[in-house]
Design a protein around this motif. Sequence first.
Motif, mmCIF file in Angstrom:
data_model
loop_
_atom_site.group_PDB
_atom_site.id
_atom_site.type_symbol
_atom_site.label_atom_id
_atom_site.label_comp_id
_atom_site.label_asym_id
_atom_site.label_seq_id
_atom_site.Cartn_x
_atom_site.Cartn_y
_atom_site.Cartn_z
ATOM 1 N N LEU A 166 0.832 -1.209 0.000
ATOM 2 C CA LEU A 166 0.000 0.000 0.000
ATOM 3 C C LEU A 166 0.864 1.257 0.000
ATOM 4 C CD1 LEU A 166 -2.693 1.447 0.151
ATOM 5 C CD2 LEU A 166 -2.700 1.075 2.635
ATOM 6 N N ILE A 167 1.884 1.288 0.835
ATOM 7 C CA ILE A 167 2.769 2.458 0.878
ATOM 8 C C ILE A 167 3.467 2.643 -0.472
ATOM 9 C CG2 ILE A 167 4.836 3.444 1.949
ATOM 10 C CD1 ILE A 167 4.027 2.041 4.549
ATOM 11 N N GLU A 168 3.901 1.535 -1.059
ATOM 12 C CA GLU A 168 4.590 1.589 -2.342
ATOM 13 C C GLU A 168 3.663 2.046 -3.461
ATOM 14 O OE1 GLU A 168 7.678 1.501 -4.953
ATOM 15 O OE2 GLU A 168 7.750 1.248 -2.764
ATOM 16 N N ALA A 169 2.370 1.718 -3.346
ATOM 17 C CA ALA A 169 1.411 2.034 -4.406
ATOM 18 C C ALA A 169 0.989 3.493 -4.409
ATOM 19 C CB ALA A 169 0.173 1.139 -4.264
ATOM 20 N N ALA A 170 1.308 4.224 -3.352
ATOM 21 C CA ALA A 170 0.947 5.648 -3.297
ATOM 22 C C ALA A 170 1.889 6.425 -4.210
ATOM 23 C CB ALA A 170 1.032 6.150 -1.864
ATOM 24 N N SER A 171 1.347 6.986 -5.274
ATOM 25 C CA SER A 171 2.196 7.655 -6.265
ATOM 26 C C SER A 171 2.597 9.060 -5.854
ATOM 27 C CB SER A 171 1.481 7.683 -7.623
ATOM 28 O OG SER A 171 0.223 8.332 -7.513
ATOM 29 N N ALA A 172 1.669 9.849 -5.326
ATOM 30 C CA ALA A 172 1.966 11.228 -4.935
ATOM 31 C C ALA A 172 2.759 11.239 -3.626
ATOM 32 C CB ALA A 172 0.672 12.022 -4.770
ATOM 33 N N PRO A 173 3.818 12.031 -3.533
ATOM 34 C CA PRO A 173 4.642 12.053 -2.316
ATOM 35 C C PRO A 173 3.860 12.357 -1.045
ATOM 36 C CG PRO A 173 5.754 13.185 -4.111
ATOM 37 C CD PRO A 173 4.368 12.887 -4.596
ATOM 38 N N ILE A 175 0.708 11.741 -0.393
ATOM 39 C CA ILE A 175 -0.129 10.594 -0.046
ATOM 40 C C ILE A 175 0.729 9.489 0.566
ATOM 41 C CG2 ILE A 175 -1.698 8.821 -0.907
ATOM 42 C CD1 ILE A 175 -2.914 11.596 -0.943
ATOM 43 N N LYS A 176 1.885 9.240 -0.029
ATOM 44 C CA LYS A 176 2.800 8.214 0.484
ATOM 45 C C LYS A 176 3.229 8.541 1.910
ATOM 46 C CE LYS A 176 5.938 6.623 -2.332
ATOM 47 N NZ LYS A 176 5.580 5.190 -2.479
ATOM 48 N N LEU A 177 3.590 9.812 2.151
ATOM 49 C CA LEU A 177 4.035 10.213 3.481
ATOM 50 C C LEU A 177 2.892 10.092 4.489
ATOM 51 C CD1 LEU A 177 6.178 11.375 5.378
ATOM 52 C CD2 LEU A 177 5.455 13.670 4.655
ATOM 53 N N ALA A 178 1.690 10.510 4.089
ATOM 54 C CA ALA A 178 0.546 10.436 4.998
ATOM 55 C C ALA A 178 0.254 8.991 5.396
ATOM 56 C CB ALA A 178 -0.684 11.073 4.346
ATOM 57 N N ILE A 179 0.243 8.088 4.425
ATOM 58 C CA ILE A 179 -0.029 6.675 4.707
ATOM 59 C C ILE A 179 1.070 6.092 5.599
ATOM 60 C CG2 ILE A 179 -0.219 4.380 3.685
ATOM 61 C CD1 ILE A 179 -1.543 5.671 1.261
ATOM 62 N N HIS A 180 2.315 6.438 5.308
ATOM 63 C CA HIS A 180 3.433 5.956 6.118
ATOM 64 C C HIS A 180 3.297 6.449 7.563
ATOM 65 C CE1 HIS A 180 8.038 4.966 6.003
ATOM 66 N NE2 HIS A 180 7.409 4.401 7.013
ATOM 67 N N LEU A 181 2.938 7.708 7.732
ATOM 68 C CA LEU A 181 2.742 8.269 9.076
ATOM 69 C C LEU A 181 1.590 7.593 9.808
ATOM 70 C CD1 LEU A 181 3.303 12.108 8.602
ATOM 71 C CD2 LEU A 181 4.375 10.684 10.366
ATOM 72 N N LEU A 182 0.519 7.307 9.098
ATOM 73 C CA LEU A 182 -0.628 6.659 9.717
ATOM 74 C C LEU A 182 -0.245 5.297 10.276
ATOM 75 C CD1 LEU A 182 -3.403 7.599 7.127
ATOM 76 C CD2 LEU A 182 -3.359 8.282 9.532
ATOM 77 N N PHE A 183 0.528 4.536 9.515
ATOM 78 C CA PHE A 183 0.961 3.226 10.003
ATOM 79 C C PHE A 183 1.954 3.364 11.155
ATOM 80 C CE2 PHE A 183 -0.366 1.437 5.783
ATOM 81 C CZ PHE A 183 -1.224 0.457 6.292
ATOM 82 N N ALA A 184 2.896 4.303 11.042
ATOM 83 C CA ALA A 184 3.964 4.422 12.036
ATOM 84 C C ALA A 184 3.490 4.986 13.365
ATOM 85 C CB ALA A 184 5.090 5.289 11.480
ATOM 86 N N THR A 185 2.457 5.824 13.329
ATOM 87 C CA THR A 185 1.968 6.449 14.562
ATOM 88 C C THR A 185 0.702 5.799 15.096
ATOM 89 O OG1 THR A 185 0.603 8.082 13.388
ATOM 90 C CG2 THR A 185 2.911 8.673 13.823
ATOM 91 N N ALA A 186 0.026 4.993 14.273
ATOM 92 C CA ALA A 186 -1.289 4.433 14.623
ATOM 93 C C ALA A 186 -2.265 5.562 14.945
ATOM 94 C CB ALA A 186 -1.189 3.452 15.796
ATOM 95 N N ILE A 229 10.149 5.710 9.373
ATOM 96 C CA ILE A 229 9.422 6.980 9.331
ATOM 97 C C ILE A 229 10.373 8.143 9.588
ATOM 98 C CG2 ILE A 229 8.723 7.104 11.764
ATOM 99 C CD1 ILE A 229 6.662 8.047 8.624
ATOM 100 N N ARG A 230 11.445 7.910 10.356
ATOM 101 C CA ARG A 230 12.418 8.987 10.578
ATOM 102 C C ARG A 230 13.068 9.392 9.252
ATOM 103 N NH1 ARG A 230 16.041 10.454 15.064
ATOM 104 N NH2 ARG A 230 15.410 8.594 16.199
ATOM 105 N N ALA A 231 13.431 8.403 8.447
ATOM 106 C CA ALA A 231 14.048 8.698 7.153
ATOM 107 C C ALA A 231 13.073 9.419 6.231
ATOM 108 C CB ALA A 231 14.529 7.394 6.508
ATOM 109 N N ALA A 232 11.811 8.966 6.236
ATOM 110 C CA ALA A 232 10.796 9.603 5.389
ATOM 111 C C ALA A 232 10.555 11.044 5.823
ATOM 112 C CB ALA A 232 9.507 8.799 5.440
ATOM 113 N N LEU A 233 10.545 11.274 7.121
ATOM 114 C CA LEU A 233 10.311 12.624 7.634
ATOM 115 C C LEU A 233 11.507 13.532 7.351
ATOM 116 C CD1 LEU A 233 8.572 11.814 11.044
ATOM 117 C CD2 LEU A 233 7.541 12.999 9.087
ATOM 118 N N GLN A 234 12.693 12.989 7.434
ATOM 119 C CA GLN A 234 13.871 13.806 7.152
ATOM 120 C C GLN A 234 13.868 14.271 5.701
ATOM 121 O OE1 GLN A 234 16.650 14.687 9.503
ATOM 122 N NE2 GLN A 234 16.398 16.188 7.855
#
Length: 335
Positions: A166-173, A175-186, A229-234
């Motif tokens: 799912l994270i990989e399928a998010a094309s827009a940056p 959207i990808k970051l939002a989905i990644h944050l949702l999983f990482a923070t619950a 998520i730290r790498a994605a946020l950086q």
Amino acid sequence: MPDISIGRFRGGFCVYWHEDGKRRRYQLEARTRAAAEPEAIDVYRRETISQQRETASVTEIWEAYRQDLGGKPTAKTMGSTGKAVLEHFGAYRPDQISTALCRAYAKKRKAAGRSQGTVHTELGHLRSTMRFALKERIIDRAPEIERPAKPTPKERYLEKEEIAALIEAASAPHIKLAIHLLFATAGRVGAVLDLTWDRVDLDRGIINLRLNDAKTRKGRAIVPMNDGIRAALQTAKNAALSDYVVEYSGGQVKNIRKGFEAACTRAKLENVTLHTIRHSSAVAMVSNGVPLEKVAQYLGHSNVAITYQTYARFAPGHLQDAAEILDFVELRQAQ
């Protein structure tokens, strides 16, 4: 209750407010500002609310409650739910609401294709409106609002491979970051989209989902970062154009539903909603042995009983010691 103001008038104090485009003003007996404030409330209620006791309709009370809520999210939601609720109940007075009227509403909404959960929420807003009317002394007794039972929470959750897809399928940056944050923070989607960089501590590895203004009643937590998520946020921080972590063209993103659903389609995932992400993260923590008390803190639950009720069944070995005690067949064989 609308905003009322206290001013000076004829050597004393007065209370005034605007109603139907006109200003209404009344002299107060109080000689000090401190005494004027409670008297002003009594005058307002005497001149307005008390006059509505016999005539106030559900529509009028509904709008008064929305005004009282101010900027809270519920006020905005009631602007939507009110379209259906007020069409059915709006012309009635509170004392005219009956169980039969509530059941007729539920039946009509079901026939219109609305889910049981939606009807439960809509009638819940009506119930809250009536309780507001009772608190504000617009009515002497709140009517009983019957509503269908709250549906059982959906059991759908994503496995690790599905989450990565799912994270990989998010094309827009964004959207990808939002989905990644949702999983990482619950966290809930509103908390993630509200997140600003001043509440992201990359040095200490902490994400603070809480708002200082306490606008929301839903719990929000302060959680640590994992390496992913730290790498994605950086990366996002280096390219940031605004104060918001999830941004698009330098502005806050208010909704990611379309982008999320498109990612689900590309990842070939069915029956997945944004809330499925939070549920999946919780299940992942519990099923991998994280104590339920810690999971409750991560989810922002104020009452750990909620966490136990929802997620205890996913915990490996939960109640296993109790089950062993009840193995009476093994006990008899040992004898």
